[in-house]
Design an enzyme around this catalytic site. Structure first.
Site, PDB file in Angstrom:
ATOM      1  CG  HIS A   1      -1.995   1.046   1.141  1.00 61.58           C
ATOM      2  ND1 HIS A   1      -3.180   0.835   0.458  1.00 61.58           N
ATOM      3  CD2 HIS A   1      -2.072   2.310   1.613  1.00 61.58           C
ATOM      4  CE1 HIS A   1      -3.926   1.908   0.533  1.00 61.58           C
ATOM      5  NE2 HIS A   1      -3.283   2.832   1.214  1.00 61.58           N
TER       6      HIS A   1
ATOM      7  CG  ASP B   1     -10.761   3.618   5.345  1.00 64.75           C
ATOM      8  OD1 ASP B   1     -10.269   4.645   5.832  1.00 64.75           O
ATOM      9  OD2 ASP B   1     -10.495   3.216   4.201  1.00 64.75           O
TER      10      ASP B   1
ATOM     11  NE  ARG C   1      -8.698  11.021   7.541  1.00 63.70           N
ATOM     12  CZ  ARG C   1      -7.879  10.116   6.984  1.00 63.70           C
ATOM     13  NH1 ARG C   1      -8.325   8.917   6.645  1.00 63.70           N
ATOM     14  NH2 ARG C   1      -6.628  10.395   6.774  1.00 63.70           N
TER      15      ARG C   1
ATOM     16  CB  SER D   1      -7.423   5.445   6.811  1.00 69.72           C
ATOM     17  OG  SER D   1      -7.649   5.269   5.443  1.00 69.72           O
TER      18      SER D   1
ATOM     19  CE  LYS E   1      -7.584   2.000   2.245  1.00 73.00           C
ATOM     20  NZ  LYS E   1      -7.962   3.240   2.889  1.00 73.00           N
TER      21      LYS E   1
HETATM   22  N1  URA Z   1      -4.402   6.354   1.973  1.00 69.76           N
HETATM   23  C1  URA Z   1      -5.401   5.763   2.714  1.00 69.76           C
HETATM   24  O1  URA Z   1      -5.838   4.667   2.406  1.00 69.76           O
HETATM   25  N2  URA Z   1      -5.893   6.440   3.769  1.00 69.76           N
HETATM   26  C2  URA Z   1      -5.442   7.655   4.136  1.00 69.76           C
HETATM   27  O2  URA Z   1      -5.927   8.188   5.103  1.00 69.76           O
HETATM   28  C3  URA Z   1      -4.421   8.265   3.354  1.00 69.76           C
HETATM   29  C4  URA Z   1      -3.905   7.585   2.274  1.00 69.76           C
END
Ligand code: URA
Length: 434
Positions: A82, A161, A168, A183, A187
């Site tokens: 990620h 999320d 956000r 966040s 996930k």
């Molecule tokens: N990527 C995400 O999945 N969440 C965030 O809050 C920022 C970047």
């Protein structure tokens, strides 16, 4: 406690109990806490932060707000990557198939563009027919059969999320370490992975502007992984200039295909190789990062990574012909070339301005309901450190006409700095945190 009291407690810097946080997140997910209350809570966290017990409770509450996949029936150690978000960051497209080609299954739930940063899902959807909204059963079947699947976040996986992230984005509360950590980790843990590689960006185009902030974010996420019994490795990477040459959805798919065929810009290849090597080590298909690097390089050069990508595109309904005949991908006819106004050396290519310029063309969303234009975008023709002549092309703008073009050119006005003296190139890779 009522929502009001919870917001007030956080605003005053008092510690919230795990029970309070879990109830608050559950109520928000079910619509019993209003968006405006959640926005106020996010702003209070932005200023007051969270201690480790509060953060652990927030991650748990968001992770268990929906379904948690069980991928244990799929053979092998499942590893995902990620990125915290960047400009021109299309790494997941070559990376997931390259890692799968080396024997590590990659279940990847990716996001759409956010603010000035692009999103993997928007990029993949520029391939005609490509479907990213698939059921978790199909997701698991595809990972088992092909070794990789990239899908969008559903309402059943980490729904807290999905809702909170969109909020956000429009309330200036994205760049907050506890909120980003919760966040991302909620996930990713809900995907059923065994291990995770994080690409934590720092610099002008990233949410974390300094390497020190990125390091704090990386350490927080690695700590969450440890607590949950998952191996997590984080690499800090430089986001002071766009990654690769292309910024824009179909343009980035083209650049990813070049990379999958053993070519592509050197920074895209280097980042794919480095993150891929880390994933192979975590997935026990390489004994160390060095041998992981050569395996990923081979997969890009011998066509095996591209072959997995073709299978992925076919399985997800995409037009496989468009991967070899790139004219079948969405494109525009109008191209405007931005030229250097003076001679010297490129000393800055502000990633955030390039991201906002692409956004002005329609490559991203200003409001969450906006449709993305897959064809428009930018091709950056220079890199920081390059010598430049007056009148030399700096950037091509692929556009649809006056309004978007005008706003884009305005953004590009301040995007490029030229210095009279030679400029040292910045390193792409920063620290490794494990
Ligand atoms: N990527 C995400 O999945 N969440 C965030 O809050 C920022 C970047």
């Amino acid at each position: 406690m009522r929502a009001y009291d919870i917001i007030m407690a956080k605003r005053e810097g008092r510690e919230l109990s795990a029970k309070t946080i879990k109830k608050f997140i559950a109520d928000y997910t079910h619509g019993e806490v209003a968006d405006y209350q959640m926005s106020a809570f996010a702003m209070a966290v932005f200023f007051r932060g969270m201690n480790s017990a509060e953060l652990a409770a927030l991650v748990d509450a968001m992770l268990y707000s929906g379904e948690v996949l069980d991928l244990s029936a799929i053979e092998g150690i499942k590893v995902d990557k990620h990125s915290t978000g960047g400009v021109g960051d299309k790494i997941s497209l070559p990376l997931a198939p390259a890692v799968a080609a080396c024997g590590v299954p990659v279940p990847m739930i990716a996001g759409r563009g956010l603010g000035h940063t692009g999103g993997t899902i928007d990029k993949l959807e520029s391939i005609p027919g490509f479907n990213t909204s698939i059921s978790s059963a199909d997701f698991q079947r595809q990972v088992a059969a092909i070794g990789a699947c990239i899908m969008g976040q559903t309402t059943s996986i980490a729904p807290a999320d999905k809702k909170f992230y969109a909020l956000r984005d429009v309330t200036a509360t994205v760049d907050c370490i506890p909120l980003i950590s919760a966040s991302i980790m909620s996930k990713k843990l809900a995907e059923g992975i065994d291990a995770l590689v994080l690409d934590v960006k720092f610099g002008d185009g990233a949410f974390m502007k300094t390497a020190a902030q990125a390091r704090e974010l990386a350490e927080t996420m690695v700590g969450i992984g440890q607590r949950m019994g998952k191996e997590v490795v984080a690499r800090l990477t430089n986001m002071n200039q766009p990654l690769g040459r292309m910024v824009g959805n179909a343009l980035e798919v083209k650049e990813s295909i070049e990379t999958l065929k053993g070519a592509g810009p050197s920074d895209i290849r280097a980042l794919t190789v480095e993150l891929g090597a880390e994933m192979l080590v975590l997935g026990q298909q390489a004994t160390d990062v060095d041998s992981g690097r050569s395996k990923i390089e081979n997969a890009l050069d011998d066509g095996s990574a591209f072959s997995v990508f073709e299978k992925m595109v076919e399985a997800q309904g995409g037009d496989v012909k468009s991967l070899s005949d790139l004219a079948l991908l969405p494109h525009v006819e109008s191209v405007y070339t931005v030229e250097a106004s003076q001679a010297g050396h490129i000393s800055g290519l502000h990633a955030e301005s390039f991201g906002k310029a692409a956004l002005s063309l329609g490559a991203g969303r200003v409001r969450s309901a906006d449709l993305v234009d897959p064809a428009v975008g930018l091709e950056v023709l220079v890199e920081v450190g390059d010598p430049i002549e007056k009148g030399q092309p700096i950037c091509r703008v692929y556009h649809r006409g006056e309004k978007g073009l005008e706003a884009c050119l305005q953004q590009l006005n301040d995007a490029v700095n030229v210095s009279h003296s030679p400029v040292v190139k910045e390193e792409l890779f920063g620290q490794r945190i494990a």
